[in-house]
Design an enzyme around this catalytic site. Structure first.
Site, PDB file in Angstrom:
ATOM      1  N   ASP A 155      -1.473   4.932  -6.326  1.00  0.00           N
ATOM      2  CA  ASP A 155      -0.032   4.786  -6.114  1.00  0.00           C
ATOM      3  C   ASP A 155       0.725   5.954  -6.707  1.00  0.00           C
ATOM      4  O   ASP A 155       1.820   6.288  -6.253  1.00  0.00           O
ATOM      5  CB  ASP A 155       0.469   3.481  -6.737  1.00  0.00           C
ATOM      6  CG  ASP A 155       0.116   2.307  -5.848  1.00  0.00           C
ATOM      7  OD1 ASP A 155      -1.046   1.855  -5.911  1.00  0.00           O
ATOM      8  OD2 ASP A 155       0.980   1.899  -5.054  1.00  0.00           O
ATOM      9  N   CYS A 192      -8.922  -3.290  -4.552  1.00  0.00           N
ATOM     10  CA  CYS A 192      -7.668  -3.433  -3.822  1.00  0.00           C
ATOM     11  C   CYS A 192      -7.868  -3.067  -2.356  1.00  0.00           C
ATOM     12  O   CYS A 192      -8.985  -3.199  -1.830  1.00  0.00           O
ATOM     13  CB  CYS A 192      -6.547  -2.624  -4.450  1.00  0.00           C
ATOM     14  SG  CYS A 192      -4.902  -3.189  -3.888  1.00  0.00           S
ATOM     15  N   ASN A 229      -3.033   2.936 -10.206  1.00  0.00           N
ATOM     16  CA  ASN A 229      -3.470   2.169  -9.024  1.00  0.00           C
ATOM     17  C   ASN A 229      -3.481   0.690  -9.397  1.00  0.00           C
ATOM     18  O   ASN A 229      -3.149   0.312 -10.536  1.00  0.00           O
ATOM     19  CB  ASN A 229      -4.851   2.660  -8.562  1.00  0.00           C
ATOM     20  CG  ASN A 229      -5.241   2.109  -7.198  1.00  0.00           C
ATOM     21  OD1 ASN A 229      -4.449   2.156  -6.250  1.00  0.00           O
ATOM     22  ND2 ASN A 229      -6.442   1.580  -7.071  1.00  0.00           N
ATOM     23  N   LYS A 230      -3.883  -0.132  -8.458  1.00  0.00           N
ATOM     24  CA  LYS A 230      -3.866  -1.583  -8.652  1.00  0.00           C
ATOM     25  C   LYS A 230      -4.469  -2.007  -9.986  1.00  0.00           C
ATOM     26  O   LYS A 230      -5.488  -1.456 -10.425  1.00  0.00           O
ATOM     27  CB  LYS A 230      -4.638  -2.221  -7.486  1.00  0.00           C
ATOM     28  CG  LYS A 230      -4.766  -3.717  -7.494  1.00  0.00           C
ATOM     29  CD  LYS A 230      -3.454  -4.450  -7.612  1.00  0.00           C
ATOM     30  CE  LYS A 230      -2.445  -4.095  -6.549  1.00  0.00           C
ATOM     31  NZ  LYS A 230      -1.077  -4.545  -6.856  1.00  0.00           N
ATOM     32  N   GLY A 267       0.872  -1.174   0.000  1.00  0.00           N
ATOM     33  CA  GLY A 267       0.000   0.000   0.000  1.00  0.00           C
ATOM     34  C   GLY A 267       0.912   1.228   0.000  1.00  0.00           C
ATOM     35  O   GLY A 267       1.851   1.313   0.815  1.00  0.00           O
ATOM     36  N   ALA A 268       0.629   2.163  -0.908  1.00  0.00           N
ATOM     37  CA  ALA A 268       1.561   3.267  -1.155  1.00  0.00           C
ATOM     38  C   ALA A 268       1.874   4.095   0.097  1.00  0.00           C
ATOM     39  O   ALA A 268       3.028   4.476   0.325  1.00  0.00           O
ATOM     40  CB  ALA A 268       0.987   4.158  -2.253  1.00  0.00           C
TER      41      ALA A 268
HETATM   42  C1  RUB Z   1      -1.908  -1.249  -3.320  1.00  0.00           C
HETATM   43  C2  RUB Z   1      -2.794  -0.322  -4.074  1.00  0.00           C
HETATM   44  C3  RUB Z   1      -3.527   0.727  -3.265  1.00  0.00           C
HETATM   45  C4  RUB Z   1      -2.678   2.015  -3.264  1.00  0.00           C
HETATM   46  C5  RUB Z   1      -3.221   3.042  -2.281  1.00  0.00           C
HETATM   47  O1  RUB Z   1      -1.159  -2.094  -4.170  1.00  0.00           O
HETATM   48  O2  RUB Z   1      -2.884  -0.333  -5.279  1.00  0.00           O
HETATM   49  O3  RUB Z   1      -4.761   1.006  -3.852  1.00  0.00           O
HETATM   50  O4  RUB Z   1      -1.343   1.721  -2.902  1.00  0.00           O
HETATM   51  O5  RUB Z   1      -3.146   2.530  -0.972  1.00  0.00           O
HETATM   52  P1  RUB Z   1      -0.157  -3.177  -3.517  1.00  0.00           P
HETATM   53  P2  RUB Z   1      -3.114   3.505   0.306  1.00  0.00           P
HETATM   54  O6  RUB Z   1      -0.995  -4.068  -2.660  1.00  0.00           O
HETATM   55  O7  RUB Z   1       0.445  -3.874  -4.690  1.00  0.00           O
HETATM   56  O8  RUB Z   1       0.877  -2.410  -2.713  1.00  0.00           O
HETATM   57  O9  RUB Z   1      -4.315   4.386   0.226  1.00  0.00           O
HETATM   58  O10 RUB Z   1      -3.159   2.564   1.482  1.00  0.00           O
HETATM   59  O11 RUB Z   1      -1.826   4.274   0.258  1.00  0.00           O
END
Ligand code: RUB
Length: 314
Positions: free
Chosen positions: A195, A126, A205-206, A17-18
């Site tokens: 992301d 995601c 994004n995902k 998660g970013a």
């Molecule tokens: C995670 C993903 C999330 C973004 C945003 O991909 O695509 O939608 O990172 O997340 P992965 P957040 O699981 O491959 O890391 O809002 O938590 O930053």
């Protein structure tokens, strides 16, 4: 946690998660500085820190939150006059980043919730803390909401999402990714995280986000993206593209099955790009903007990015 442990956990997606990737990387840099012996030579300290930053930067290529966070923390370190100042700058910037990134999430959650009308059926894809924060806050405000959550092959991040939604007693329907278009007619709006966001308002994004946004567009349903300002990518002003991570193919099909299919090639891109036309609103901690105003966020909140870009033209 050490730099190498943090890097390994980001690569293996134990840390994912970013937003979380950025916070954990910054916290690892801060802890790493404490392990370095004092030499009295600022250039040695900076070199060691750059090396550590390089290890973290090499983990996953797509989430721009990672280079942005490292840049925010390292910028003053690089121009520090002596070792003590460099250490102090690093500590202060790291703590500030971690605190402000959590505050940003809280603000986005409240603003996001304000854009969720009572009685809404939401589709999410995601597992985004910013998107989930908004949904949970809407529920906390007493809104009667329902969620469709996708599975998110091949890593099944949807399972983390449904667990969290269940903990908050939010009625949720779990669907396979390919059911998104069929179920879109039941949905009022889509909320996802990001992301990276480019200067022209495209959202990375995902993988699968762009298909869902396309379905929402076709069905005239709103698409809301929730993203902290440090997910905007200033370098896209120069035309630089966001690199889309390709992960090992055995995440999609086990190697022993693939070995028996010599004419079959497997691809595993894990993010995709949704063009601005399919996005109605991007909610940041600094306010909600239409995607075409992405540049203003870069100018106002990531000014350092623009300074550095300008220097490249001098
Ligand atoms: C995670 C993903 C999330 C973004 C945003 O991909 O695509 O939608 O990172 O997340 P992965 P957040 O699981 O491959 O890391 O809002 O938590 O930053």
């Amino acid at each position: 946690m050490s730099i190498n442990d943090t890097a390994d956990k980001i690569i293996s997606m134990e840390i994912r998660g970013a937003g979380k990737i950025a916070r954990e990387a910054v916290s690892a840099l801060r802890d790493h500085a404490e392990t370095l012996p004092r030499t009295g030579d600022v250039s040695i300290f900076i070199r060691e820190m750059e090396q550590a930053a390089g290890i973290l930067l090499a983990t996953r290529p797509t989430a721009v939150s990672l280079p942005n966070a490292i840049q925010i923390v390292m910028r003053d370190v690089r121009s520090s006059k002596n070792e003590e100042a460099a250490r102090r700058n690093l500590r202060e910037k790291a703590n500030e980043f971690i605190w402000s990134s959590r505050t940003a999430l809280d603000r986005i959650s409240v603003m996001g919730a304000n854009h969720i009308p009572d009685g809404s059926v939401i589709m999410t894809h995601c597992n985004s803390s910013a998107a989930l924060g908004s949904i949970i806050e809407a529920k906390r405000q007493g809104k009667d909401i329902e969620v469709y959550a996708t599975e998110v092959r091949p890593w099944n991040q949807g399972r983390i999402t449904i667990k969290t939604l269940n903990e908050h007693e939010i009625p949720t329907t779990y669907i396979v990714d390919s059911a998104a278009r069929t179920m879109m007619k039941e949905v009022d709006l889509v909320i996802v995280g990001a992301d990276a966001i480019t200067v022209n308002g495209a959202v990375v994004n995902k993988i699968g986000t762009s298909q869902i946004a396309l379905c929402a567009h076709e069905a005239r349903k709103n698409v809301i993206v929730t993203a902290e300002t440090y997910k905007f990518a200033p370098r896209t002003i120069l035309g630089e593209r966001i690199q889309i991570e390709e992960r090992p193919t055995d995440e999609v099909l086990p190697d022993d099955i693939a070995a028996g299919l010599p004419f079959v090639r497997i691809k595993n891109p894990v993010f995709d790009v949704t063009p601005a036309e399919y996005i109605d609103l991007i909610i940041t901690e600094a306010g909600a903007i239409p995607p075409h105003l992405a540049f203003t966020i870069m100018r106002e909140y990531l000014g350092w990015g623009l300074d550095e870009l300008q220097n490249q033209f001098l």
